[in-house]
Write a protein that holds these residues in place. Structure first.
Motif, mmCIF file in Angstrom:
data_model
loop_
_atom_site.group_PDB
_atom_site.id
_atom_site.type_symbol
_atom_site.label_atom_id
_atom_site.label_comp_id
_atom_site.label_asym_id
_atom_site.label_seq_id
_atom_site.Cartn_x
_atom_site.Cartn_y
_atom_site.Cartn_z
ATOM 1 N N UNK A 46 1.144 6.115 34.592
ATOM 2 C CA UNK A 46 1.820 6.785 33.478
ATOM 3 C C UNK A 46 2.954 5.924 32.933
ATOM 4 N N UNK A 47 3.739 5.325 33.809
ATOM 5 C CA UNK A 47 4.809 4.410 33.376
ATOM 6 C C UNK A 47 4.231 3.243 32.571
ATOM 7 N N UNK A 48 3.162 2.657 33.070
ATOM 8 C CA UNK A 48 2.562 1.505 32.395
ATOM 9 C C UNK A 48 2.091 1.861 30.992
ATOM 10 N N UNK A 49 1.442 3.028 30.862
ATOM 11 C CA UNK A 49 0.966 3.425 29.541
ATOM 12 C C UNK A 49 2.133 3.693 28.596
ATOM 13 N N UNK A 50 3.181 4.311 29.093
ATOM 14 C CA UNK A 50 4.366 4.553 28.262
ATOM 15 C C UNK A 50 4.942 3.235 27.745
ATOM 16 N N UNK A 51 5.036 2.247 28.604
ATOM 17 C CA UNK A 51 5.543 0.943 28.184
ATOM 18 C C UNK A 51 4.596 0.272 27.202
ATOM 19 N N UNK A 52 3.282 0.448 27.420
ATOM 20 C CA UNK A 52 2.295 -0.158 26.517
ATOM 21 C C UNK A 52 2.412 0.422 25.110
ATOM 22 N N UNK A 53 2.834 1.656 24.990
ATOM 23 C CA UNK A 53 3.007 2.299 23.684
ATOM 24 C C UNK A 53 4.365 1.995 23.060
ATOM 25 N N UNK A 54 5.220 1.275 23.749
ATOM 26 C CA UNK A 54 6.500 0.885 23.162
ATOM 27 C C UNK A 54 7.705 1.613 23.711
ATOM 28 N N UNK A 55 7.510 2.537 24.646
ATOM 29 C CA UNK A 55 8.641 3.166 25.305
ATOM 30 C C UNK A 55 9.373 4.223 24.490
ATOM 31 N N UNK A 56 8.679 5.002 23.695
ATOM 32 C CA UNK A 56 9.347 6.052 22.930
ATOM 33 C C UNK A 56 9.879 7.140 23.867
ATOM 34 N N UNK A 57 11.096 7.628 23.575
ATOM 35 C CA UNK A 57 11.757 8.615 24.423
ATOM 36 C C UNK A 57 12.197 9.812 23.601
ATOM 37 N N UNK A 58 11.977 10.999 24.154
ATOM 38 C CA UNK A 58 12.350 12.256 23.509
ATOM 39 C C UNK A 58 13.243 13.033 24.468
ATOM 40 N N UNK A 59 14.353 13.544 23.963
ATOM 41 C CA UNK A 59 15.232 14.361 24.793
ATOM 42 C C UNK A 59 15.030 15.839 24.475
ATOM 43 N N UNK A 60 14.749 16.608 25.528
ATOM 44 C CA UNK A 60 14.653 18.061 25.418
ATOM 45 C C UNK A 60 15.937 18.639 25.999
ATOM 46 N N UNK A 61 16.885 18.970 25.108
ATOM 47 C CA UNK A 61 18.215 19.352 25.550
ATOM 48 C C UNK A 61 18.389 20.829 25.810
ATOM 49 N N UNK A 62 19.511 21.147 26.427
ATOM 50 C CA UNK A 62 19.846 22.545 26.711
ATOM 51 C C UNK A 62 20.243 23.279 25.433
ATOM 52 N N UNK A 63 20.459 22.536 24.362
ATOM 53 C CA UNK A 63 20.815 23.161 23.081
ATOM 54 C C UNK A 63 19.570 23.451 22.248
ATOM 55 N N UNK A 64 18.412 23.510 22.896
ATOM 56 C CA UNK A 64 17.129 23.768 22.229
ATOM 57 C C UNK A 64 16.675 22.621 21.336
ATOM 58 N N UNK A 65 17.280 21.446 21.497
ATOM 59 C CA UNK A 65 16.876 20.310 20.684
ATOM 60 C C UNK A 65 15.682 19.595 21.302
#
Length: 324
Positions: A78-97
């Motif tokens: 899973x880590x390898x595939x995430x890096x292969x796609x460019x490492x996009x990151x999404x934050x799911x915050x406590x403020x419903x964001x």
């Protein structure tokens, strides 16, 4: 010439060889045949719940740490595939964001919005709101960096090629255009691909193009050596587990008992890291903001994954990994 039926012309002959209860005798014979067929069917091995693609040879599996356990291979791949796609990151915050905080691509130009300034992506990512992920039909206003259908990494030649690999694991060949369309969401086939690449066989995990398929497999205990079992929330996941939520019309399911096989829209991510002290879980999933993305999930007051901390992703259950 007597044109009557043979039975009427030769009554004694027919009464001796074809008694009046012949129809009942024939039905009895059919019943015996049916019973024999059912008995013989009991010895026929049951087929998988759905067609399975031929497992890929070991030579085509991603390289993982020598001696890694199946659970560790799942996390590493899973880590390898995430890096292969460019490492996009999404934050799911406590403020419903639910904001994209890092992406290999600039923010897309959305209809009715001016082009983003070169340095505005970080500011947009810090704003409160939610993303327009196709995995969620909610369309509340947001100011986050987001990638609607037809944009993001999946719309690039590299993204198309990577996503086509996932579809192949369930025996389907799709076009680059289909990959960018909402009715060809590829998050479930991403999970299926990772599990097969990690070496899980059909006794442990059945692939499918719907998350609800393998969730129901685990819930109903249909596999002889299941790699996952369903656990209700709140709970703390471990690396190698999956966390799952309903989406669309079934976003707020009350329990796993309501999930229909192949009919309930869902989304699941693979947990790759847990930091209880920081109240943070990292999970990787496919088709999140049109890419393979890592989600930074902020835990709620319970200190565990629950279904109320973030309304964008009201988690429903954990697929607890039973592998070493």
């Amino acid at each position: 010439m007597d044109l009557r039926s043979p039975r009427r012309r030769f009554p004694q002959f027919y009464s001796q060889r074809f008694p009046q209860n012949f129809p009942q005798a024939r039905l009895l014979g059919l019943g015996l045949l049916t019973a024999l067929a059912l008995l013989s069917g009991c010895t026929t091995p049951s087929q998988p719940a759905r067609p399975q693609a031929v497992p890929l040879p070991d030579a085509e599996r991603p390289a993982t740490t020598p001696g890694a356990t199946p659970r560790q291979r799942i996390v590493e791949i899973a880590w390898q595939e995430w890096q292969r796609w460019g490492g996009q990151t999404v934050r799911l915050g406590r403020d419903d964001s639910a904001c994209v905080v890092d992406s290999p691509l600039p923010a897309p130009v959305l209809p009715g919005m001016p082009p983003a300034a070169p340095d505005s992506a970080a500011d947009a990512a810090d704003a409160t709101g939610r993303s327009a992920d196709r995995e969620d039909d909610d369309s509340s206003a947001a100011d986050c960096l987001r990638f609607p259908d037809g944009t993001g990494m999946e719309a690039t030649p590299q993204g198309c090629q990577l996503a086509q690999r996932y579809w192949a694991i369930v025996g389907k060949a799709v076009t680059c255009r289909q990959i960018t369309q909402g009715n060809w969401a590829w998050s479930a086939v991403f999970i299926s691909w990772v599990m097969r690449k990690a070496g899980l066989d059909e006794r442990q995990f059945l692939t499918g193009d719907s998350h609800s398929m393998y969730v129901v497999d685990a819930r109903d205990g249909i596999l002889p050596a299941p790699a996952f079992r369903v656990e209700p929330l709140p709970a703390m996941p471990r690396p190698g587990d999956m966390i799952c939520a309903g989406r669309g019309r079934d976003k707020y399911l009350a329990s796993a008992a309501e999930i229909g096989f192949g009919t309930t829209p869902m989304h699941c991510d693979i947990v790759v890291e847990v930091d209880p002290a920081a109240r943070l879980v990292k999970a990787i999933g496919g088709n999140v903001q049109q890419s393979v993305s890592m989600e930074l999930i902020e835990l709620g007051d319970s200190g565990m994954i629950d279904g109320v901390t973030n309304s964008h992703m009201p988690w429903l259950l954990i697929m607890r990994n039973t592998l070493p």
